[in-house]
Design an enzyme around this catalytic site. Structure first.
Site, PDB file in Angstrom:
ATOM      1  N   ASP A  21     -34.240  19.424  17.838  1.00  0.00           N
ATOM      2  CA  ASP A  21     -35.241  20.486  17.968  1.00  0.00           C
ATOM      3  C   ASP A  21     -36.377  20.085  18.913  1.00  0.00           C
ATOM      4  O   ASP A  21     -36.705  18.901  19.043  1.00  0.00           O
ATOM      5  CB  ASP A  21     -35.806  20.811  16.574  1.00  0.00           C
ATOM      6  CG  ASP A  21     -36.523  22.150  16.536  1.00  0.00           C
ATOM      7  OD1 ASP A  21     -36.342  22.955  17.470  1.00  0.00           O
ATOM      8  OD2 ASP A  21     -37.274  22.382  15.571  1.00  0.00           O
ATOM      9  N   ARG A  34     -38.184  27.577  29.121  1.00  0.00           N
ATOM     10  CA  ARG A  34     -37.448  26.964  28.004  1.00  0.00           C
ATOM     11  C   ARG A  34     -36.102  26.378  28.451  1.00  0.00           C
ATOM     12  O   ARG A  34     -35.662  25.356  27.955  1.00  0.00           O
ATOM     13  CB  ARG A  34     -37.237  27.988  26.887  1.00  0.00           C
ATOM     14  CG  ARG A  34     -38.531  28.453  26.226  1.00  0.00           C
ATOM     15  CD  ARG A  34     -38.248  29.535  25.173  1.00  0.00           C
ATOM     16  NE  ARG A  34     -37.365  29.028  24.145  1.00  0.00           N
ATOM     17  CZ  ARG A  34     -37.783  28.327  23.085  1.00  0.00           C
ATOM     18  NH1 ARG A  34     -39.048  28.086  22.912  1.00  0.00           N
ATOM     19  NH2 ARG A  34     -36.917  27.900  22.199  1.00  0.00           N
ATOM     20  N   ASN A  69     -29.899  31.527  15.690  1.00  0.00           N
ATOM     21  CA  ASN A  69     -30.257  31.455  17.113  1.00  0.00           C
ATOM     22  C   ASN A  69     -29.713  32.638  17.929  1.00  0.00           C
ATOM     23  O   ASN A  69     -30.186  32.898  19.039  1.00  0.00           O
ATOM     24  CB  ASN A  69     -29.788  30.138  17.742  1.00  0.00           C
ATOM     25  CG  ASN A  69     -30.574  28.923  17.291  1.00  0.00           C
ATOM     26  OD1 ASN A  69     -30.053  27.810  17.218  1.00  0.00           O
ATOM     27  ND2 ASN A  69     -31.857  29.100  16.986  1.00  0.00           N
TER      28      ASN A  69
END
Ligand code: IPE
Ligand code: IPE
Ligand code: MG
Length: 246
Positions: A21, A34, A69
């Site tokens: 993570d 990202r 997700n």
């Protein structure tokens, strides 16, 4: 003695699982998108896989994409799926060179066709490898896995293959996606979050939990060694008293 050699003098976890993570936050810190974090995260995957194989860890399970997700922005999901395909293509050689067998757990039928195809190709090509099993948790959710397990066992009960009275831990283990894996000994989560996020709920019943604030793209072999050293310091009592163990 360096960290690696000192680890090798003590008992090793047979199964390490990692919640990788912090890719997004890492990218943000660099003023980047990202996707840049996810790309850099693959370097940490490679280092971790190689380090575990070198140490003689038999099973490594990596949480790469959760059922939750899928709710991320479409573009990010697409980027992650693309990255998976390119990483699989690129790292097949690392797996072969290190005698590592690839496996996968999760709702694999929900993966895009390209990912599914590449994944099963690598699984097929590495199936004879024996040094370590690397399991990717993809479109994985522990509750989904448990629901699936309950369904499969129910059908067998209905068809008189299993009797309800005989359902025990081993029958449940045999119907989970992780059927061929031992329980998790050490669960690592990076990025400072201290939660499980629907990962291996049944399998971590007695795992040692290790949380580090290091963001996944910054995670190196050295950080892995630190986690294992911490694990080796713990006394795993499994409900017994300390005196019983010694
Ligand atoms: C982990 O990093 C990778 C996946 C969940 C696919 P994140 O993308 O969750 O990064 P943060 O938590 O937002 O920093
Ligand atoms: C967990 O991380 C899933 C993976 C590492 C693949 P998330 O970043 O999705 O988890 P939450 O949302 O912080 O719980
Ligand atoms: Mg996250």
């Amino acid at each position: 003695m360096d960290l690696k050699n000192s680890i090798l003098t003590k008992s090793l976890p047979k199964h390490i699982a990692i919640i990788m993570d912090g890719n997004g936050r890492w990218a943000k810190q660099q003023g980047m998108l990202r996707a840049f974090g996810h790309e850099n995260g693959t370097k940490s995957v490679k280092q971790t896989v190689e380090a575990c194989a070198e140490l003689g860890i038999e099973n490594l399970t990596l949480y790469a994409f959760s059922t939750e997700n899928w709710n991320r922005p479409k573009l990010e999901v697409k980027t992650l799926m693309k990255l998976l395909v390119s990483s699989l293509k690129k790292e097949i050689k690392t797996l072969q060179d290190n005698n590592i067998k690839l496996s996968a757990i999760g709702s694999l039928n929900t993966l895009p066709e390209k990912v599914h195809k590449e994944l099963f190709e690598v699984i097929e090509r590495t199936k004879q490898n024996t040094r370590m099993t690397l399991t990717l948790a993809l479109s994985y959710g522990s509750r989904e896995e448990i629901i699936n397990t309950v369904k499969e066992i129910s059908i067998k009960v209905k068809n008189n293959i299993i009797s309800a009275e005989n359902i025990d831990e081993s029958i449940i283990n045999e119907h989970l996606y992780t059927q061929n894996l031992p329980d998790v000994d050490l669960l690592i989560r990076t990025s400072g979050e201290q939660r499980i996020s629907n990962f291996l709920l049944w399998q971590i019943a007695y795992a040692e939990l290790y949380f580090t604030s290091v963001l996944w793209p910054d995670f190196t072999k050295q950080h892995l060694y630190e986690a294992i050293i911490e694990y080796q310091k713990r006394e795993r009592r499994f409900g017994k008293t300390s005196e019983q163990l010694s």
